[in-house]
Write a protein that holds these residues in place. Structure first.
Motif, mmCIF file in Angstrom:
data_model
loop_
_atom_site.group_PDB
_atom_site.id
_atom_site.type_symbol
_atom_site.label_atom_id
_atom_site.label_comp_id
_atom_site.label_asym_id
_atom_site.label_seq_id
_atom_site.Cartn_x
_atom_site.Cartn_y
_atom_site.Cartn_z
ATOM 1 N N VAL A 81 17.334 1.314 -0.528
ATOM 2 C CA VAL A 81 17.604 1.759 -1.897
ATOM 3 C C VAL A 81 17.547 0.575 -2.861
ATOM 4 O O VAL A 81 16.946 0.662 -3.938
ATOM 5 N N GLY A 82 18.148 -0.550 -2.475
ATOM 6 C CA GLY A 82 18.129 -1.727 -3.334
ATOM 7 C C GLY A 82 16.720 -2.211 -3.625
ATOM 8 O O GLY A 82 16.418 -2.616 -4.759
ATOM 9 N N ALA A 83 15.868 -2.175 -2.619
ATOM 10 C CA ALA A 83 14.492 -2.633 -2.819
ATOM 11 C C ALA A 83 13.759 -1.796 -3.859
ATOM 12 O O ALA A 83 12.857 -2.288 -4.536
ATOM 13 N N LEU A 84 14.160 -0.541 -3.993
ATOM 14 C CA LEU A 84 13.499 0.343 -4.953
ATOM 15 C C LEU A 84 14.162 0.309 -6.329
ATOM 16 O O LEU A 84 13.483 0.280 -7.355
ATOM 17 N N VAL A 85 15.489 0.323 -6.360
ATOM 18 C CA VAL A 85 16.170 0.468 -7.654
ATOM 19 C C VAL A 85 16.360 -0.863 -8.382
ATOM 20 O O VAL A 85 16.406 -0.884 -9.615
ATOM 21 N N PHE A 86 16.470 -1.966 -7.651
ATOM 22 C CA PHE A 86 16.676 -3.251 -8.323
ATOM 23 C C PHE A 86 15.571 -3.549 -9.345
ATOM 24 O O PHE A 86 15.866 -3.885 -10.502
ATOM 25 N N PRO A 87 14.285 -3.443 -8.980
ATOM 26 C CA PRO A 87 13.258 -3.755 -9.986
ATOM 27 C C PRO A 87 13.215 -2.748 -11.129
ATOM 28 O O PRO A 87 12.980 -3.132 -12.284
ATOM 29 N N LEU A 88 13.453 -1.467 -10.830
ATOM 30 C CA LEU A 88 13.398 -0.454 -11.881
ATOM 31 C C LEU A 88 14.476 -0.696 -12.932
ATOM 32 O O LEU A 88 14.209 -0.690 -14.150
ATOM 33 N N PHE A 89 15.697 -0.918 -12.471
ATOM 34 C CA PHE A 89 16.783 -1.087 -13.423
ATOM 35 C C PHE A 89 16.795 -2.483 -14.044
ATOM 36 O O PHE A 89 17.299 -2.661 -15.161
ATOM 37 N N ALA A 90 16.246 -3.479 -13.355
ATOM 38 C CA ALA A 90 16.112 -4.801 -13.978
ATOM 39 C C ALA A 90 15.135 -4.735 -15.152
ATOM 40 O O ALA A 90 15.366 -5.352 -16.209
ATOM 41 N N LEU A 91 14.051 -3.972 -14.980
ATOM 42 C CA LEU A 91 13.102 -3.800 -16.081
ATOM 43 C C LEU A 91 13.754 -3.049 -17.240
ATOM 44 O O LEU A 91 13.570 -3.411 -18.408
ATOM 45 N N ALA A 92 14.541 -2.012 -16.914
ATOM 46 C CA ALA A 92 15.242 -1.265 -17.964
ATOM 47 C C ALA A 92 16.234 -2.165 -18.693
ATOM 48 O O ALA A 92 16.457 -1.999 -19.896
ATOM 49 N N PHE A 93 16.828 -3.106 -18.004
ATOM 50 C CA PHE A 93 17.793 -4.031 -18.625
ATOM 51 C C PHE A 93 17.120 -4.887 -19.688
ATOM 52 O O PHE A 93 17.629 -5.021 -20.806
ATOM 53 N N VAL A 94 15.975 -5.463 -19.359
ATOM 54 C CA VAL A 94 15.345 -6.395 -20.310
ATOM 55 C C VAL A 94 14.582 -5.677 -21.409
ATOM 56 O O VAL A 94 14.362 -6.237 -22.496
ATOM 57 N N LEU A 95 14.144 -4.447 -21.161
ATOM 58 C CA LEU A 95 13.372 -3.699 -22.160
ATOM 59 C C LEU A 95 14.135 -2.484 -22.668
ATOM 60 O O LEU A 95 13.533 -1.467 -23.034
#
Length: 507
Positions: free
Chosen positions: A317-331
């Motif tokens: 789950v972390g491998a999938l959600v970490f990049p998605l929500f990190a992108l949402a954080f910066v943008l």
């Protein structure tokens, strides 16, 4: 089916008419339900894209407040009576099934009436924002009554293993709800007609529920038996109380925002709530695959093996959600502008705060506490967490502003994870450092953060003058390429691929 529903369904023995499905059929059912729920979440996510362009901020805030009321009522008033059918129906004959279904309908009707009074203008203790919503006369209480009763349709067919029927009903109702509300918003651009359409929609859902009951059980007695309904309530009430505490805890930040800020700002705050269902989509899919095997290992006394599976699932789950929500954080600003328009940019800081909490939710522990029968511990944690979350959210909202209303909830999530890990460690006699693959989780999080920073730098430097759509697409492309390269080029990447294949790293 929710995790709790799956657990209750597994808890019962085979009834006189039941047969245990083969494992492939169970997998197909899980995939079908997962896809159905994903479709429902996607449709309901897209609906506000239309509504924010047709309603002003205050009207959209009222609409979001209506659904906050509906969600809280559903979590508190039903006492898990619908979910109890996962236990009773598989082990009952036709007459007993009809009795339990009828009893549940009667209970939901009574609970719905009580909840309707609580949210109506007749309640002298009604908060000011809810009193503003109650000006629509009978619409709000009538909707609450019907919504509570109609909630039985969301799980009754699944409890009776009519998964295809459930999937068709869920998809059809999702399309009907989104389509009718969008059309009403586009034609009238007012909240009042939309509420009438919403009331008509939930009436259709109740009719569909009654049609289902009439077809498979018959609309006849026995309606209820005092001994049977008392037994059903004794079974469901503890689960319902625990669920109610969790719902109140999770929604406490929204209620604080609704109480302290104008409806327009509450509307912006509530936008961050869409992150939870997105996280659950990933979480539920992994639970479907891992929970049965974890249960078998627990039954065999292999506690370490059960915890290893939980750790593996959390890494996936972390491998999938970490990049998605990190992108949402910066943008966050670009995403809010693209989806909800620039009128709701106040949601961006709230989204960033919530994403920090979602990082902790990657460590899923509810399946472990379920198998270890830690319901009393979980209830105690939820009671303390609810009090602490409301206090911290209220204090931070008054002193920091809109984003502060979510900070207490985020802090409590981390405290909850620490307390639960400590409890599991004590029971399993395994150090906390070995309960999860902390190294891999940390590396995946670091890769996501570095990739997100690279995406943000690229967008800020090369696409500063572009629109939000171009900036989001460019950032997503950079993010995906950088994250994939970091993972694939590391030993962690090979370990993760081995995890996905179900083999230990290094074999």
């Amino acid at each position: 089916m929710t995790l709790s529903g799956a657990a209750w369904g597994a808890g019962g023995g085979a009834g006189p008419e039941a047969a245990v499905p083969a494992a492939p059929r169970l997998g197909q059912r899980a995939l079908l339900l997962g896809a159905t729920n994903a479709f429902d979440v996607a449709v309901q996510f897209l609906l506000p894209v239309v509504l924010v362009r047709c309603l002003d901020a205050d009207a959209f805030g009222e609409y979001r407040l209506l659904w906050l009321v509906a969600g809280t009522v559903l979590g508190v008033a039903t006492l898990a009576m619908p979910q109890s059918l996962y236990y009773y129906l598989p082990r009952s004959d036709a007459a007993a099934k009809r009795l339990y279904v009828n009893q549940t309908l009667v209970f939901l009707a009574v609970a719905g009436l009580a909840a309707a009074w609580a949210v109506s203008s007749w309640n002298p203790l009604l908060p000011e924002n809810l009193r503003h919503l109650a000006r629509h006369e009978f619409v709000l209480p009538a909707f609450v009554v019907l919504w509570v009763v109609a909630s039985l349709l969301d799980m009754l067919p699944t409890a009776e293993e009519r998964v295809r029927w459930q999937a068709k009903a869920t998809v059809s109702l999702a399309v009907l709800r989104a389509g009718s509300l969008s059309l009403a918003a586009l034609l009238t651009r007012e909240l009042g007609p939309m509420l009438v359409v919403l009331l008509a929609f939930v009436a259709v859902k109740v009719v569909l529920l009654l049609a289902y009951v009439a077809r498979f059980h018959g609309l006849r007695g026995p309606v209820l038996r005092l001994g049977a309904i008392a037994e059903q309530l004794r079974y469901s009430a503890p689960f319902g109380a625990a669920g109610a505490l969790y719902i109140l805890r999770v929604q406490s930040d929204q209620w604080v925002a609704a109480a302290l800020f104008p409806l327009g700002l509450f509307a912006a705050f509530s936008i961050a709530a869409v992150l939870g269902p997105l996280m659950n989509l990933f979480r539920v899919s992994v639970n479907y695959a891992f929970l049965p095997v974890m249960s078998r290992r627990h039954a065999a006394g292999d506690i370490a093996g059960m915890l290893a599976l939980n750790s593996r699932g959390n890494v996936m789950v972390g491998a999938l959600v970490f990049p998605l929500f990190a992108l949402a954080f910066v943008l966050a600003e670009d995403l809010v502008t693209l989806v909800y328009t620039a009128a709701y940019l106040d949601a961006a800081p709230v989204i960033r705060v919530c994403i920090i909490g979602i990082a902790a939710l990657t460590i899923e522990l509810s399946s472990v506490t379920l198998l270890l029968r830690q319901s009393m511990f979980v209830m105690l944690v939820n009671v303390m967490a609810l009090v602490l979350a409301v206090s911290l959210n209220w204090f931070a909202a008054l002193n920091i502003g809109l984003a502060g209303a979510a900070m207490g909830t985020v802090a409590v999530i981390y405290l909850d994870r620490i307390a639960t890990l400590w409890r599991i460690s004590r029971i399993a006699a395994i150090p906390i450092r070995r309960l999860q693959d902390w190294t891999m989780l940390a590396l995946l999080l670091a890769f996501a953060m570095l990739s997100a920073l690279l995406a943000w730098g690229t967008v800020a430097g090369l696409f500063a003058a572009s629109g939000p759509l171009v900036r989001v697409l460019a950032g997503a492309a950079v993010m995906a390429a950088a994250y994939a390269a970091m993972v694939a080029g590391s030993d962690t990447g090979r370990g993760w691929l081995a995890t996905l294949r179900g083999r230990p790293h290094g074999t």
